[in-house]
Design a protein around this motif. Structure first.
Motif, PDB file in Angstrom:
ATOM      1  N   UNK A 101       6.745  -2.589  11.099  1.00 24.98           N
ATOM      2  CA  UNK A 101       6.593  -1.172  10.727  1.00 24.98           C
ATOM      3  C   UNK A 101       6.308  -1.034   9.239  1.00 24.98           C
ATOM      4  N   UNK A 102       5.770  -2.088   8.641  1.00 25.96           N
ATOM      5  CA  UNK A 102       5.496  -2.083   7.207  1.00 25.96           C
ATOM      6  C   UNK A 102       3.979  -2.130   6.998  1.00 25.96           C
ATOM      7  N   UNK A 103       3.407  -0.997   6.561  1.00 20.01           N
ATOM      8  CA  UNK A 103       1.957  -0.909   6.417  1.00 20.01           C
ATOM      9  C   UNK A 103       1.427  -1.872   5.367  1.00 20.01           C
ATOM     10  N   UNK A 104       2.189  -2.018   4.277  1.00 18.12           N
ATOM     11  CA  UNK A 104       1.736  -2.901   3.195  1.00 18.12           C
ATOM     12  C   UNK A 104       1.645  -4.350   3.670  1.00 18.12           C
ATOM     13  N   UNK A 105       2.695  -4.803   4.358  1.00 18.60           N
ATOM     14  CA  UNK A 105       2.699  -6.176   4.878  1.00 18.60           C
ATOM     15  C   UNK A 105       1.556  -6.367   5.875  1.00 18.60           C
ATOM     16  N   UNK A 106       1.342  -5.372   6.722  1.00 18.62           N
ATOM     17  CA  UNK A 106       0.270  -5.453   7.721  1.00 18.62           C
ATOM     18  C   UNK A 106      -1.085  -5.547   7.028  1.00 18.62           C
ATOM     19  N   UNK A 107      -1.277  -4.704   6.011  1.00 20.86           N
ATOM     20  CA  UNK A 107      -2.551  -4.690   5.284  1.00 20.86           C
ATOM     21  C   UNK A 107      -2.807  -6.041   4.613  1.00 20.86           C
ATOM     22  N   UNK A 108      -1.783  -6.553   3.936  1.00 16.45           N
ATOM     23  CA  UNK A 108      -1.956  -7.807   3.199  1.00 16.45           C
ATOM     24  C   UNK A 108      -2.243  -8.975   4.136  1.00 16.45           C
ATOM     25  N   UNK A 109      -1.617  -9.000   5.316  1.00 14.57           N
ATOM     26  CA  UNK A 109      -1.878 -10.116   6.229  1.00 14.57           C
ATOM     27  C   UNK A 109      -3.319 -10.073   6.734  1.00 14.57           C
ATOM     28  N   UNK A 110      -3.830  -8.882   7.011  1.00 17.18           N
ATOM     29  CA  UNK A 110      -5.223  -8.757   7.427  1.00 17.18           C
ATOM     30  C   UNK A 110      -6.177  -9.181   6.321  1.00 17.18           C
ATOM     31  N   UNK A 111      -5.877  -8.756   5.088  1.00 14.05           N
ATOM     32  CA  UNK A 111      -6.728  -9.106   3.947  1.00 14.05           C
ATOM     33  C   UNK A 111      -6.724 -10.609   3.699  1.00 14.05           C
ATOM     34  N   UNK A 137       1.609  15.204  -1.107  1.00  9.41           N
ATOM     35  CA  UNK A 137       2.106  14.163  -2.015  1.00  9.41           C
ATOM     36  C   UNK A 137       1.168  12.955  -2.022  1.00  9.41           C
ATOM     37  N   UNK A 138       0.710  12.582  -0.823  1.00 15.05           N
ATOM     38  CA  UNK A 138      -0.244  11.484  -0.710  1.00 15.05           C
ATOM     39  C   UNK A 138      -1.546  11.827  -1.400  1.00 15.05           C
ATOM     40  N   UNK A 142       5.463  11.117   0.772  1.00 17.47           N
ATOM     41  CA  UNK A 142       4.030  11.044   1.038  1.00 17.47           C
ATOM     42  C   UNK A 142       3.309  10.205  -0.007  1.00 17.47           C
ATOM     43  N   UNK A 143       3.713  10.382  -1.272  1.00 16.90           N
ATOM     44  CA  UNK A 143       3.105   9.595  -2.352  1.00 16.90           C
ATOM     45  C   UNK A 143       3.396   8.116  -2.136  1.00 16.90           C
ATOM     46  N   UNK A 144       4.659   7.809  -1.847  1.00 20.83           N
ATOM     47  CA  UNK A 144       5.044   6.396  -1.654  1.00 20.83           C
ATOM     48  C   UNK A 144       4.309   5.755  -0.491  1.00 20.83           C
ATOM     49  N   UNK A 145       4.134   6.515   0.577  1.00 24.43           N
ATOM     50  CA  UNK A 145       3.489   5.962   1.778  1.00 24.43           C
ATOM     51  C   UNK A 145       2.032   5.597   1.518  1.00 24.43           C
ATOM     52  N   UNK A 146       1.448   6.158   0.458  1.00 26.67           N
ATOM     53  CA  UNK A 146       0.039   5.887   0.149  1.00 26.67           C
ATOM     54  C   UNK A 146      -0.145   4.788  -0.892  1.00 26.67           C
ATOM     55  N   UNK A 147       0.971   4.183  -1.338  1.00 28.16           N
ATOM     56  CA  UNK A 147       0.864   3.128  -2.358  1.00 28.16           C
ATOM     57  C   UNK A 147      -0.040   1.970  -1.912  1.00 28.16           C
ATOM     58  N   UNK A 148       0.123   1.452  -0.666  1.00 29.57           N
ATOM     59  CA  UNK A 148      -0.716   0.304  -0.290  1.00 29.57           C
ATOM     60  C   UNK A 148      -2.201   0.586  -0.436  1.00 29.57           C
ATOM     61  N   UNK A 149      -2.630   1.745  -0.007  1.00 35.13           N
ATOM     62  CA  UNK A 149      -4.058   2.034   0.000  1.00 35.13           C
ATOM     63  C   UNK A 149      -4.546   2.532  -1.365  1.00 35.13           C
ATOM     64  N   UNK A 150      -3.623   3.045  -2.179  1.00 32.94           N
ATOM     65  CA  UNK A 150      -4.018   3.561  -3.493  1.00 32.94           C
ATOM     66  C   UNK A 150      -4.494   2.447  -4.414  1.00 32.94           C
ATOM     67  N   UNK A 151      -3.932   1.251  -4.258  1.00 27.55           N
ATOM     68  CA  UNK A 151      -4.356   0.131  -5.096  1.00 27.55           C
ATOM     69  C   UNK A 151      -5.834  -0.179  -4.851  1.00 27.55           C
ATOM     70  N   UNK A 152      -6.245  -0.185  -3.593  1.00 27.84           N
ATOM     71  CA  UNK A 152      -7.651  -0.424  -3.286  1.00 27.84           C
ATOM     72  C   UNK A 152      -8.518   0.740  -3.744  1.00 27.84           C
ATOM     73  N   UNK A 153      -8.007   1.955  -3.579  1.00 26.61           N
ATOM     74  CA  UNK A 153      -8.763   3.130  -4.023  1.00 26.61           C
ATOM     75  C   UNK A 153      -9.030   3.030  -5.525  1.00 26.61           C
ATOM     76  N   UNK A 154      -8.041   2.553  -6.264  1.00 24.85           N
ATOM     77  CA  UNK A 154      -8.185   2.410  -7.705  1.00 24.85           C
ATOM     78  C   UNK A 154      -9.260   1.357  -8.034  1.00 24.85           C
ATOM     79  N   UNK A 155      -9.216   0.223  -7.332  1.00 22.82           N
ATOM     80  CA  UNK A 155     -10.204  -0.834  -7.574  1.00 22.82           C
ATOM     81  C   UNK A 155     -11.616  -0.313  -7.295  1.00 22.82           C
ATOM     82  N   UNK A 156     -11.767   0.438  -6.198  1.00 19.84           N
ATOM     83  CA  UNK A 156     -13.093   0.983  -5.886  1.00 19.84           C
ATOM     84  C   UNK A 156     -13.481   2.103  -6.827  1.00 19.84           C
ATOM     85  N   UNK A 157     -12.484   2.837  -7.305  1.00 27.09           N
ATOM     86  CA  UNK A 157     -12.754   3.849  -8.322  1.00 27.09           C
ATOM     87  C   UNK A 157     -13.369   3.202  -9.552  1.00 27.09           C
TER      88      UNK A 157
END
Lengths: 103, 239
Positions: A82-92, B133-134, B11-26
């Motif tokens: 249930x961890x999106x970050x871990x899931x994303x990193x494993x795919x990458x 928040x996201x 909401x902000x925290x939940x978007x941290x994983x994808x925000x890093x990539x958004x920043x790189x593409x930015x």
């Protein structure tokens, strides 16, 4: 002093912004008028999943078999942890390795 | 009041994983923009007014001394058509909210915070403040990425080398797992995926998302109405 924004930039970006915002808000406001039951509702309930799946399919396919492996691993990790970050990193990681090997 | 703040931060925290990539593409967009002669003010104006990654890439690509204003608007319309469906899918989340609230929050809806919110909603914990928040967090990450690229050169010259382009696919796949509703989704998802693939092969830009999403939704409509009492879910036929 920062350069002021040119008039043509003001208009071009402004028009693009209006178009984008109209789509965002328009979709939301339009949906309030949709039927709340029946087959139409069934379609609307399926929409988020169908949209999200449509978003990823071409980029998975374009990675070939490794894309499928990476996505399967991502899905398994997402289900288990249930961890999106871990899931994303494993795919990458799978794609990163596949591209290294393919060089 | 307290709920709003905690939902916003969640909401902000939940978007941290994808925000890093958004920043790189930015930052990649920022580099392209500096080559086209955009000022930081032009860039921030675009980030704040349009706030849509793919559309901004196309706009910068079309940038020239004499801007093709109408062609640009048309291209943006086609690329962002998916927001019509994304907006429509958010309608249940916004139920009971005022018009002003809708107007403010919808401006900062991107693919990323929409997907995160949809997955959270399935767990019954999403609110419009979570979505917002996201959006704010993504806006900050995206904007700072573009400025770094514009003023200082790219953070990362070729994000593909580190599989950063696949980050979006992976995050969206992980979130799609959360949206899976069981066997009644089998047909809609197969139809959506097939249609999206075919559209991606034959149509330009982002049409494939619209085509796939609509095809999946229509496939779901073909299913006969279920009787009530299915795992306590409300009857789809409205009974």
């Amino acid at each position: 002093m920062p350069a002021a924004i040119e008039t043509q930039v003001l208009v071009a970006v402004g028009l693009a912004a209006v178009v984008t915002y109209a789509l965002r808000l328009g979709g939301l406001l339009l949906a309030a008028r949709f039927p709340r039951a029946g087959r139409f509702r069934q379609g609307m309930d399926a929409l988020p999943g169908a949209l999200l799946f449509s978003l990823v399919v071409p980029s998975i396919v374009s990675e070939g078999i490794w894309g499928v492996v990476a996505t399967a691993l991502t899905a398994i990790v997402a289900l288990r942890s249930r961890n999106t970050l871990a899931a994303m990193l494993s795919g990458m990681l799978v794609i990163f390795i596949a591209r290294k090997l393919g060089q | 009041m307290k709920d709003r703040k905690s939902d916003f931060l969640r909401g902000a925290r939940a978007n941290v994983p994808v925000a890093a990539s958004a920043m790189a593409y930015g930052s990649v967009l920022g580099v392209l923009a500096s080559q086209k002669g955009l000022s930081w003010l032009d860039m921030m104006y675009m980030n704040s007014a349009v706030f849509a990654g793919a559309a901004q890439f196309v706009m910068v690509d079309m940038w020239s001394g004499h801007l093709p204003i109408l062609e640009m608007a048309l291209a943006v319309l086609v690329i962002n058509l998916r927001y019509l469906l994304i907006g429509a899918s958010l309608e249940p989340l916004f139920a009971g909210r005022g018009f002003l609230h809708k107007m403010c929050v919808m401006h900062l809806v991107a693919d990323e915070n929409w997907a995160v919110t949809m997955s959270e909603q399935r767990r019954g914990r999403a609110t419009t403040w979570f979505l917002f928040g996201g959006g704010v967090f993504l806006y900050l990450a995206w904007s700072s990425g573009t400025l770094v690229g514009l003023l200082g050169g790219g953070l990362i010259k070729r994000p593909e080398v580190y599989a950063l382009d696949f980050a979006f696919t992976a995050v969206f796949s992980a979130l799609a797992v959360g949206l899976w509703r069981g066997k009644k989704d089998i047909l809609p998802w197969i139809v959506a995926g097939g249609a999206a693939y075919l559209a991606h092969e034959s149509l330009p830009g982002k049409w494939y998302i619209v085509v796939g999403g609509l095809a999946g939704a229509i496939a779901a409509m073909s299913r006969p109405c279920e009787p009530a009492g299915d795992k306590g879910e409300k009857d789809a036929c409205g009974n």
